[in-house]
Write a protein that holds these residues in place. Structure first.
Motif, PDB file in Angstrom:
ATOM      1  N   ARG A  55       0.282   3.722   1.345  1.00 43.66           N
ATOM      2  CA  ARG A  55       0.452   4.326   2.841  1.00 43.66           C
ATOM      3  C   ARG A  55       1.694   3.776   3.551  1.00 43.66           C
ATOM      4  NH1 ARG A  55      -4.779   3.045   6.147  1.00 43.66           N
ATOM      5  NH2 ARG A  55      -5.717   4.567   4.738  1.00 43.66           N
ATOM      6  N   GLU A  56       1.856   2.418   3.413  1.00 41.55           N
ATOM      7  CA  GLU A  56       2.824   1.627   4.161  1.00 41.55           C
ATOM      8  C   GLU A  56       4.400   2.452   3.659  1.00 41.55           C
ATOM      9  OE1 GLU A  56       3.252  -0.729   5.999  1.00 41.55           O
ATOM     10  OE2 GLU A  56       5.776  -0.774   5.776  1.00 41.55           O
TER      11      GLU A  56
ATOM     12  N   SER B 293       4.661   5.707   2.523  1.00 40.42           N
ATOM     13  CA  SER B 293       4.666   7.007   3.170  1.00 40.42           C
ATOM     14  C   SER B 293       5.075   7.068   4.559  1.00 40.42           C
ATOM     15  CB  SER B 293       3.521   7.771   2.668  1.00 40.42           C
ATOM     16  OG  SER B 293       2.430   7.299   3.612  1.00 40.42           O
ATOM     17  N   ARG B 294       4.796   5.719   5.418  1.00 41.08           N
ATOM     18  CA  ARG B 294       4.881   5.610   6.690  1.00 41.08           C
ATOM     19  C   ARG B 294       6.518   5.601   6.785  1.00 41.08           C
ATOM     20  NH1 ARG B 294       2.231   0.666   8.495  1.00 41.08           N
ATOM     21  NH2 ARG B 294       0.174   1.758   7.950  1.00 41.08           N
ATOM     22  N   ARG B 295       7.149   4.922   5.776  1.00 38.89           N
ATOM     23  CA  ARG B 295       8.654   4.894   5.675  1.00 38.89           C
ATOM     24  C   ARG B 295       9.374   6.179   5.112  1.00 38.89           C
ATOM     25  NH1 ARG B 295      10.403  -0.395   5.833  1.00 38.89           N
ATOM     26  NH2 ARG B 295       8.561  -1.651   6.012  1.00 38.89           N
ATOM     27  N   GLY B 296       8.553   7.295   4.864  1.00 36.07           N
ATOM     28  CA  GLY B 296       8.950   8.584   4.599  1.00 36.07           C
ATOM     29  C   GLY B 296       9.469   8.539   2.760  1.00 36.07           C
TER      30      GLY B 296
ATOM     31  N   SER C 196       0.958  -1.128   0.033  1.00 34.52           N
ATOM     32  CA  SER C 196       0.128  -0.090  -0.086  1.00 34.52           C
ATOM     33  C   SER C 196       0.675   1.265  -0.025  1.00 34.52           C
ATOM     34  CB  SER C 196      -1.046   0.025   1.324  1.00 34.52           C
ATOM     35  OG  SER C 196      -0.186   0.271   2.379  1.00 34.52           O
TER      36      SER C 196
END
Lengths: 256, 256
Positions: free
Chosen positions: A97-98, A100-103, A95
């Motif tokens: 989102r996954e 973007s969670r890691r920048g 995803s």
């Protein structure tokens, strides 16, 4: 003649991808420019290869050892002899989102690093990102144009190459003088080497290489020389006065 | 005998503030511990002084040059011959807000830096802070206990000290071997020096010092030696067998 394990070779090469004829890597400046991969911080010059050390793909090395000094060859390596076939299981969808969670902001064709593994982003859409963990050259047939520029035989030539490969960024080959006398190796370097960052790492590498390829050596001497430039000026002045009689000038200046 | 300009001296000293008898600085480990200023990263050992180079307060040097090797002296320097008298105009009052704008939380007796100048905070109260820009030792009478440990006469001794003062953090004096042969100076250092950070700065300092104090020198050779430890083990083994006949062992191992 077949080159044996442990032979030292200076090799020139250019490697293409067979399907699109794109230059991937080269030791030749004009080829780098032609292929659009020229980097002004790189050095384009023949590279040291030591046979049997795993520095080249095995099937490339098998062809290389049949060549003589000065000979060229074109060698084709199918994917399985190069970076492997493409593995569909190494393509994963995660995803957005996954990521973007890691920048990471996903952009198609960009390389990202996930848990220490590199992947190329193949597609982005509907909140999903397709990541390809295959090596960028997996599935490609590579074509190598190689030339054996020189087969090094003299211990001093081999030694200079071993030193050079650790100090490439700071020096050129001609800056390095070496002497091999029985069990003592002397490496003469310009004084500016002492300003090189992380010099200790290079020195340890040189020592390890010498231990491996010159196992009888007991002692290594590193030597850096500094000559005061003032003296050079004096010598030049003297030479201006009597430009032909150099031997006498040398004698004079060593007496003074 | 009065020591002349350019004389090389190894000096031991401890300096007290006369009024409170507090030890300010010392080259003697036990004095540092006694005075509560011991720092385990410092080296406590005699220090090089070159006469006439402004390394010491003038009036301290004037007394020093009258001493002989091994002699000690106690020299009192009034403020005007040391860090100067206290200057009341260097005490300034500023608002606490001004300090907090610079990210400083004022605490009495702490040192702060304002526009590159150091000050001590003398008092805090009513939104005001008193800053003292006088040197912390201004107004103090200093008492020096000094000892001339050695007057260096041999060029090689002087040279070693010049090298050592640039490489103090990494080496001890005994790690440095030097040779002075007419116009060529050779400096032999342990191999680990090549791992020292910012080595280039030290090397340039050494070259500058040599140019100044050995103006006839034309060439400096730096030399670092590495011996493979494996050989040491062999030598020890041989020594174990016939521990007394060392000369023969040396001969054997150089033949083998």
């Amino acid at each position: 003649m077949t080159l044996k394990k442990g032979a030292f070779i200076l090799m020139e090469y250019t490697v293409y991808s067979k399907d699109d004829h794109k230059i991937i890597d080269t030791t030749v400046e004009e080829k780098a420019k032609e292929g659009g991969i020229f980097n002004e911080n790189s050095k384009y010059e023949p590279e040291l290869v030591i046979i049997g050390e795993g520095m080249l793909f095995k099937s490339l090395e098998e062809e290389l050892v049949k060549l003589k000094e000065g000979e060229t060859a074109t060698i084709e390596l199918p994917p399985e002899k190069a970076f492997g076939k493409r593995d569909p299981s190494k393509i994963r969808i995660i995803s957005a989102r996954e990521l973007s969670r890691r920048g990471i902001i996903p952009r198609v064709n960009e390389e990202v690093e996930i848990n220490g593994q590199r992947a190329i982003i193949r597609s982005v859409g509907g909140g999903r990102v397709t990541l390809d963990f295959n090596h960028p050259l997996a599935g490609k047939t590579l074509v190598y144009n190689i030339k054996i520029v020189k087969i090094l035989k003299e211990p001093s030539e081999k030694l200079r190459e071993l030193v050079y490969r650790w100090l490439k960024r700071a020096l050129s080959r001609k800056d390095i003088k070496v002497r091999v006398r029985e069990k003592v190796i002397t490496i003469i370097l310009p004084i500016r080497i002492l300003s090189v960052e992380n010099l200790g790492i290079a020195i340890r590498g040189i020592i390890r290489d010498i231990q491996r390829y010159f196992p009888n050596v007991e002692k290594i001497i590193f030597r850096e020389e500094y000559e005061f430039p003032r003296k050079e000026v004096e010598r030049e002045r003297k030479q201006d006065r009597s430009p032909k009689d150099t031997s006498k000038i040398e004698e004079e200046s060593s007496k003074s």
